[in-house]
Design a protein around this motif. Sequence first.
Motif, PDB file in Angstrom:
ATOM      1  N   UNK A   1     -27.309  37.501  -8.985  1.00 20.83           N
ATOM      2  CA  UNK A   1     -28.468  38.236  -9.520  1.00 20.83           C
ATOM      3  C   UNK A   1     -28.903  37.767 -10.896  1.00 20.83           C
ATOM      4  N   UNK A   2     -27.953  37.373 -11.739  1.00 22.34           N
ATOM      5  CA  UNK A   2     -28.315  36.899 -13.078  1.00 22.34           C
ATOM      6  C   UNK A   2     -29.111  35.598 -13.003  1.00 22.34           C
ATOM      7  N   UNK A   3     -28.644  34.652 -12.199  1.00 28.03           N
ATOM      8  CA  UNK A   3     -29.351  33.379 -12.063  1.00 28.03           C
ATOM      9  C   UNK A   3     -30.679  33.576 -11.334  1.00 28.03           C
ATOM     10  N   UNK A   4     -30.708  34.456 -10.336  1.00 30.60           N
ATOM     11  CA  UNK A   4     -31.950  34.699  -9.605  1.00 30.60           C
ATOM     12  C   UNK A   4     -33.015  35.312 -10.508  1.00 30.60           C
ATOM     13  N   UNK A   5     -32.612  36.222 -11.402  1.00 31.19           N
ATOM     14  CA  UNK A   5     -33.576  36.800 -12.334  1.00 31.19           C
ATOM     15  C   UNK A   5     -34.157  35.739 -13.260  1.00 31.19           C
ATOM     16  N   UNK A   6     -33.336  34.770 -13.662  1.00 32.28           N
ATOM     17  CA  UNK A   6     -33.825  33.682 -14.518  1.00 32.28           C
ATOM     18  C   UNK A   6     -34.780  32.764 -13.768  1.00 32.28           C
ATOM     19  N   UNK A   7     -34.407  32.356 -12.550  1.00 32.10           N
ATOM     20  CA  UNK A   7     -35.233  31.415 -11.798  1.00 32.10           C
ATOM     21  C   UNK A   7     -36.518  32.052 -11.294  1.00 32.10           C
ATOM     22  N   UNK A   8     -36.491  33.346 -11.014  1.00 34.70           N
ATOM     23  CA  UNK A   8     -37.711  34.011 -10.547  1.00 34.70           C
ATOM     24  C   UNK A   8     -38.780  34.048 -11.641  1.00 34.70           C
TER      25      UNK A   8
ATOM     26  N   UNK B   1     -32.029  34.953 -33.768  1.00 34.24           N
ATOM     27  CA  UNK B   1     -32.359  33.539 -33.972  1.00 34.24           C
ATOM     28  C   UNK B   1     -31.692  32.633 -32.949  1.00 34.24           C
ATOM     29  N   UNK B   2     -31.147  33.187 -31.887  1.00 35.29           N
ATOM     30  CA  UNK B   2     -30.470  32.383 -30.877  1.00 35.29           C
ATOM     31  C   UNK B   2     -31.474  31.623 -30.027  1.00 35.29           C
ATOM     32  N   UNK B   3     -30.986  30.550 -29.406  1.00 34.40           N
ATOM     33  CA  UNK B   3     -31.807  29.747 -28.507  1.00 34.40           C
ATOM     34  C   UNK B   3     -32.094  30.548 -27.239  1.00 34.40           C
ATOM     35  N   UNK B   4     -33.351  30.530 -26.784  1.00 36.27           N
ATOM     36  CA  UNK B   4     -33.734  31.309 -25.610  1.00 36.27           C
ATOM     37  C   UNK B   4     -34.246  30.404 -24.494  1.00 36.27           C
ATOM     38  N   UNK B   5     -33.819  29.158 -24.458  1.00 35.64           N
ATOM     39  CA  UNK B   5     -34.256  28.237 -23.415  1.00 35.64           C
ATOM     40  C   UNK B   5     -33.583  28.584 -22.084  1.00 35.64           C
ATOM     41  N   UNK B   6     -34.097  27.997 -21.009  1.00 30.84           N
ATOM     42  CA  UNK B   6     -33.533  28.242 -19.684  1.00 30.84           C
ATOM     43  C   UNK B   6     -32.096  27.729 -19.581  1.00 30.84           C
ATOM     44  N   UNK B   7     -31.813  26.607 -20.218  1.00 37.23           N
ATOM     45  CA  UNK B   7     -30.452  26.070 -20.176  1.00 37.23           C
ATOM     46  C   UNK B   7     -29.464  27.014 -20.853  1.00 37.23           C
ATOM     47  N   UNK B   8     -29.892  27.644 -21.940  1.00 39.05           N
ATOM     48  CA  UNK B   8     -29.019  28.600 -22.635  1.00 39.05           C
ATOM     49  C   UNK B   8     -28.761  29.830 -21.781  1.00 39.05           C
ATOM     50  N   UNK B   9     -29.786  30.358 -21.166  1.00 36.57           N
ATOM     51  CA  UNK B   9     -29.628  31.547 -20.329  1.00 36.57           C
ATOM     52  C   UNK B   9     -28.795  31.243 -19.083  1.00 36.57           C
TER      53      UNK B   9
ATOM     54  N   UNK C   1     -37.776  22.362  -5.894  1.00 35.52           N
ATOM     55  CA  UNK C   1     -38.630  21.167  -5.998  1.00 35.52           C
ATOM     56  C   UNK C   1     -38.967  20.811  -7.444  1.00 35.52           C
ATOM     57  N   UNK C   2     -38.925  21.779  -8.343  1.00 31.37           N
ATOM     58  CA  UNK C   2     -39.140  21.502  -9.756  1.00 31.37           C
ATOM     59  C   UNK C   2     -37.802  21.409 -10.472  1.00 31.37           C
ATOM     60  N   UNK C   3     -37.848  21.003 -11.702  1.00 25.61           N
ATOM     61  CA  UNK C   3     -36.622  20.756 -12.449  1.00 25.61           C
ATOM     62  C   UNK C   3     -35.900  22.065 -12.745  1.00 25.61           C
ATOM     63  N   UNK C   4     -34.606  22.089 -12.478  1.00 25.65           N
ATOM     64  CA  UNK C   4     -33.768  23.250 -12.753  1.00 25.65           C
ATOM     65  C   UNK C   4     -33.278  23.204 -14.192  1.00 25.65           C
ATOM     66  N   UNK C   5     -32.706  24.310 -14.703  1.00 25.89           N
ATOM     67  CA  UNK C   5     -32.176  24.286 -16.070  1.00 25.89           C
ATOM     68  C   UNK C   5     -31.157  23.172 -16.266  1.00 25.89           C
ATOM     69  N   UNK C   6     -31.231  22.538 -17.399  1.00 23.67           N
ATOM     70  CA  UNK C   6     -30.372  21.395 -17.680  1.00 23.67           C
ATOM     71  C   UNK C   6     -28.917  21.833 -17.828  1.00 23.67           C
ATOM     72  N   UNK C   7     -28.019  21.009 -17.303  1.00 27.54           N
ATOM     73  CA  UNK C   7     -26.586  21.257 -17.463  1.00 27.54           C
ATOM     74  C   UNK C   7     -25.985  20.461 -18.613  1.00 27.54           C
TER      75      UNK C   7
ATOM     76  N   UNK D   1     -30.219  44.250 -17.849  1.00 34.03           N
ATOM     77  CA  UNK D   1     -30.818  45.396 -17.127  1.00 34.03           C
ATOM     78  C   UNK D   1     -31.147  45.078 -15.670  1.00 34.03           C
ATOM     79  N   UNK D   2     -31.599  43.859 -15.377  1.00 33.77           N
ATOM     80  CA  UNK D   2     -31.905  43.512 -13.982  1.00 33.77           C
ATOM     81  C   UNK D   2     -30.655  43.509 -13.128  1.00 33.77           C
ATOM     82  N   UNK D   3     -29.527  43.079 -13.690  1.00 36.78           N
ATOM     83  CA  UNK D   3     -28.269  43.070 -12.943  1.00 36.78           C
ATOM     84  C   UNK D   3     -27.753  44.480 -12.737  1.00 36.78           C
TER      85      UNK D   3
END
Length: 599
Positions: free
Chosen positions: A501-508, A213-221, A181-187, A568-570
């Motif tokens: 699992x990688x995407x689920x860890x990010x969205x959780x 110094x890398x970008x740590x936004x949701x879209x990057x992950x 229902x909320x905005x997902x990471x940008x493609x 580590x979560x994966x």
Amino acid sequence: MSSETGLNSNWTRPDDVSMKCHLIKNRLKQFCNLQFIKLQRLKQKKKQLAARVSNNNNNNNKRVELDENDRSKLLEAKIAQKRKNPFAKSTDCAKKPKTEEIQNAAKSTPDSFVRDTPTRPPPANLVLKKFDAQAFAKLLQQEHAKQADEDDDAALAARQLHTSHLPMDWCLKTRVRFFCPTELPSTQLKTSQLASGMTSFVRCFDTNQSESTLDISDATRFNQCTYYWQHPHLPWMTLFPRNSKENTGITIGERERKALAEEWDYSFRGLFQLLRARQCPYFYLCANSFTVLFRAAGTCGRAEMHALVTPSTRGMRNALREEGIEYSLPLKGEITTGSGQNNSLTEDTETNPESVDIASTTDTNAQLNEKAVPAEDGDDDDDDDAWLESLGVDERELRRIQTTHARKLQAAEMSVDFSDNSLLLIEGVECQGFFSYILNAKSTITSVGRLAGVPPTLLSPVAFPKATMQHLVPRSKQVRLDGVDYHSIDIKGLLLPTFLPSVAALLCETRQMFSATLASSTNTLSFSKATQKLLDTSPCEAKSAGEQDTGSHQVFGEQNLSECGLLPAVVSSICKTGQHAVGLLERVCYQRGDGFAWS
């Protein structure tokens, strides 16, 4: 003299004045002509605009006059203006409609009924409500499920599983769709996001823990999760699935086949060494007729490196037996004769004595092949033949009996070919022998068919020699259901088990709730089934202190695979043991506070 020449140079002559005046007059004429032309154009535009306004007013007046006419006149005008079809049959003899009845019917109809145009009812939309097992189960079901009774829905909600962790699914996926229902990471990635995602994937960085110094936004992950490694990569061929219809009409020469085989041999050797050193947690080998899943020690509670092969055939099992490679069939139901029959015996086998005899003879034959020596088997056969000859059995009848018995054994052994029950488990030292068998077997690289001469496809979550980095292309959409906007991301392509699992860890971490729908490759479903059965029958869980043992096995596996290149979560999901550690995932829903619901 000098003073006179200086004064003469400063004077203005009449010729100069006349030239300047002539130039000024020409410029004034040109300017006046331009202004006159502009005025003429403006007048034309005004006339055209006035004509349009007058035409529009006339049309509006006509429409008003038409609207004020009676409905009977409108109906007559429409009937009179209807063009006659030149190709239609002659209708002179046909009965003509009575205009008076039509007029009376038109007058008798109420205005509200005529004005209201018939509209179709809006289609039933799929609603993504707050986490509810009942609504989630109906999300992608057929129409007959929507008409279920409330009692059935309540029972379904009671049976819905809720877990704090997401089970691991070892079968390959071909498509996934996320809803939130909320905005997902940008493609639509920026330059820094695309570069940081690629760098994090290649260098195996955890952007949350590593200081960089890398970008740590949701879209990057999210972008980091969409990469994987593959060999070989031929852009004009579809190497997964191997039976794709797009590979028709493609031939490879002998020189290209030899080069591909040499490159693949080097790549497979390097990837297997990474697996042995626990620098690669798993990888897939997809051939034309079978698929192999190699897993490192520590995954799924297995203390040794192991491989799962599906599907297998009688010829392949015989070849492995001849090479001295030991294997087991974890999904094949063991059926024994006598009082100690297994509970897995179905009703069909109980009611059909022939199937029981065939299955029992198959198991006894397999036990003899594993334990007995071939020379002793030959001596026993000779003794049986001699005993039957002493009873006076004819030689022809004896051969017929032997042939019939051999056919029954062969048919029973071939009954599991190309099915989930034919999955092979090879672990420990036998994996090295199986690795050599794949390198030297002629059936690994087929010489006929659509992919003749193309070696099997190697798929891995980490880099290996000669590998090509592949990228999944996500597509984001916005869906409106019942006045509420929902965001979705659809991805088609090859999805490895560690992608979800990688995407689920990010969205959780960043979303309150989301859901995912997945499509699996049918050829690899047995990997999850076999892993789940192996976990249920593992010796560590049979002990009295089974929970402590499974926890120690999981911690030991996570420590061994801590430098495999995954998050580590994966790694924790890969090494998890116990209940609901592995499952076949088709629909997944998460809400913070309630956990995961999956089916």
